[in-house]
Design an enzyme around this catalytic site. Sequence first.
Site, PDB file in Angstrom:
ATOM      1  CG  ASP A  64      -2.016  -1.053   1.124  1.00  0.00           C
ATOM      2  OD1 ASP A  64      -2.247  -1.565   0.009  1.00  0.00           O
ATOM      3  OD2 ASP A  64      -2.640  -1.354   2.163  1.00  0.00           O
ATOM      4  CD  GLU A  75      -0.798  -4.278  -9.552  1.00  0.00           C
ATOM      5  OE1 GLU A  75      -0.450  -5.254 -10.237  1.00  0.00           O
ATOM      6  OE2 GLU A  75      -1.724  -4.307  -8.719  1.00  0.00           O
TER       7      GLU A  75
END
Length: 418
Positions: A288, A313
């Site tokens: 993250d 992503e």
Amino acid sequence: MAHAQMKVIVPDIHLTIAACSTALAVIMCVVILLSSANDGARRERWWLFFPFGIAVPAGVLLTWPELLGKPFWGLQLGWFALTLVYGGVWNAARVSLGRAPRLLAVLLPCSAALLFNATVGADTAWPEMRMLPRIALFGLFNALAAREFWRLPEHQPPSAMTLRWILTAFAVIDLGRTPLAPLLPGPLGVDPTQLWSLALFNFALVLEGLLLGVFLTALRREQVAARHLRLAMVDPLTGVGNRRALDAAIAQLEEAPPTKDARPVAIAMFDIDCFKLVNDELGHPFGDLVIAGAAHVAQELFGPGQVYRTGGEEFAVVFRAATMSDALRRADRLRKAFADRSHREGSTVRRCTISVGVALTGPDRGPRALLACADEALYTAKRGGRNRTIIAGSLLPVAITPVLRDYPRAVRRVSLGD
């Protein structure tokens, strides 16, 4: 006989008109409390309630000044409370727009007017001097409230624009009648009260109160709806737009009329290379951190509102570029900047790379087709070895940043001194 009956009927009518205005203020208080009981905005709710709550004792004292034992003080405090009502409207406008209230700026002039009218003004030979400060305060507070809405940028909710004009109109009326006070009957001026003047005064109070109550409540609801819409279009991890926001931006570009001076629209799609290895080796919290870092770098280079997280992503950047070379240069600058960024969590430091696909609008390529072309170019970059920028329709990458020499490993350790 008829003349005697008129003397009884007229005061009764005066009393009825004033009592009805006070009753309407009570109703507005109840409506405001009920309409905003569950929205969680307690501070805004009470500031919106404030002018209507003060209007109730103001109306009671001006209608029955003898309630305090001394009618003189009943009237003085009633007028004082009424000036506070107008000051409360100004503060309600400020709080509704996210600004701090100015309570002292209301209390000081209202108290000064009360002190003047209860001392020097009570004995003055010019009775108009007692009414002028009150009328001037009515107009001043309305003008200040209108100014709060005139200070707003464009593209505001419809209720904000309506409130701007309502408050401006009442400010003009109150300030315009201030110099006319010596010529008007009470409560519009200083001459003896007449039925029409009392009815007009109360009608103006009720009309302004109803309009402000309706549109200030509507403004709060529109603000809540806009806030929810923004939250629905923002990615919570990175703070950039999500896929829904990207679709809205593409739709807006498609609907916008073409202009001669506008530069072409470009879209860069980028994806963090071998992101699964980052999660597997370092855990999801560190993953993250890397995703948030990618969004931060993109926002630094392209500005807020241009970056969107389309999933996992993967990101998209919508921007304008003069030429394909310009779009390519800016997209590759993003790739290099991210490759140079170190991601740190405690003693763990890593660098990662991204692959980028970029496309520019053309005669046969609109914004939505542009998104598909940039996405295809991104996957060409991934298949071609990653850590590169590919132009849509080309297999030739831009020079690869020499960060990962042990490819295909996605991350490498970086010493804390890097």
